[in-house]
Write an enzyme that holds these catalytic residues in place. Sequence first.
Site, PDB file in Angstrom:
ATOM      1  N   ASP A  51       0.859  -1.184   0.000  1.00 48.48           N
ATOM      2  CA  ASP A  51       0.000   0.000   0.000  1.00 48.48           C
ATOM      3  C   ASP A  51       0.891   1.228   0.000  1.00 48.48           C
ATOM      4  OD1 ASP A  51      -2.673   1.356   0.377  1.00 48.48           O
ATOM      5  OD2 ASP A  51      -1.639   2.056   2.187  1.00 48.48           O
TER       6      ASP A  51
ATOM      7  N   GLU B 155      -1.459  -1.372  -6.078  1.00 49.02           N
ATOM      8  CA  GLU B 155      -2.718  -0.756  -6.502  1.00 49.02           C
ATOM      9  C   GLU B 155      -2.479   0.110  -7.731  1.00 49.02           C
ATOM     10  OE1 GLU B 155      -6.414   1.782  -4.493  1.00 49.02           O
ATOM     11  OE2 GLU B 155      -4.485   1.578  -3.461  1.00 49.02           O
TER      12      GLU B 155
ATOM     13  N   ASP C  93      -3.419   1.572   6.874  1.00 50.60           N
ATOM     14  CA  ASP C  93      -2.495   1.178   5.809  1.00 50.60           C
ATOM     15  C   ASP C  93      -2.223  -0.317   5.819  1.00 50.60           C
ATOM     16  OD1 ASP C  93      -2.344   3.853   5.103  1.00 50.60           O
ATOM     17  OD2 ASP C  93      -0.633   4.231   6.416  1.00 50.60           O
TER      18      ASP C  93
END
Length: 397
Positions: free
Chosen positions: A188, A273, A354
Amino acid sequence: MATHVKRAFKYRFYPTHAQAAELSRTFGCVRKVYNLALAARTEAWARQERVGYNASSAMLTAWKRSEELAYLNEVSSVPLQQALRHVQAAFTLFFAKRAGYPRFKSRKQSRRSAEYTTSAFRFRDGELRLAKMAEPVAIVWSRPLPKGASPSTVTVSQDAAGRWFVSLLCRDPGVQPLAATNAAAGIDAGLTHLMTLSTGEKITNPRHERADRARLAKAQRELSRKAGGKGTNRAKARRKVARIHARIADRRRDGLHKLTSRLVRENQTLVIEDLAVRNMVKNRGLARAVSDAAWREMRAMLEYKCAWYGRNLVVVDRWFPSSRLCSRCGTVRAKIPLDVREWTCDCGTVHDRDVNAAKNLLAAGLAASVCGAGARPQRSTPGGQSASKQKTPRREP
């Protein structure tokens, strides 16, 4: 995967005054030929005609014979031909809808570079001689080339700080797939922490730009006070600003290389991502921090290193609610403001925002690897496919 990968080895070098003058002339001629070819193809495009590389090459011959452009004969013809190939490659990407329409090169802003193929240079016993030069270039060999390497392409460039670089493209037999492992990690990306892994590890954001912000601001103020034009003092002030920017970029790139190499070496599968960085930098409050984090450069490094070393890179769709999804019970919260770094699910689990997002990304990425999702993440609707296995283009010929 091929046993040998082609990779570029970049070194700094220090040209003599004659070599620097020759290379500067070459850079200018390359830019001129590129712009002439682009203008000719743009005019043909307006007439609904298509001009290919062969027609552009014939135009180059005619340009050299004209009195106005006779100076093109003073430099090596190979970089000029390579400029035509670059125009052809730009139009190929444009017609494939993978890039915008090619733009003209600017004398002040565009990258100063020239590309030489094997017919325009000689590499022997660690010495590199370029066409139109009597002496070899003084390269600082900061790392050795692969044993028995024979460069196929040499690219010479000069950055805004005035530093000269040479890039040698050759096969590297040392790049081999790593031993398989069962480890996997969800990543992340963030600003407070550059990365948060699904293992709970948080990697501090070094904030390289912030460390030199005061020096950069002072140098930019000094540059703004200089008179415009081609004055010597303004050129010195501009190079001072460029050197600070180069220092920031070098440290950032070095840190990203070390970090991405460690992640690829330790994990068989990496899940990231699909961030819309281009949209994020439009936010004036976050643009500087997002640019300094260099998420796009980090992803590019992960892509080609995973391809080199036989690792899997999975890209999760940007609409996947990784931060709002409980990694234990699967409940999705309606909304979590950015200033909320911890939240408690209805099931009683207390989540670090997170770490929870990284765990959800890992779960979605592993599911995509198993089910064999499409090649690219869905970007149209939130209800689309949530993750996909990234198929990076092969770097080897």
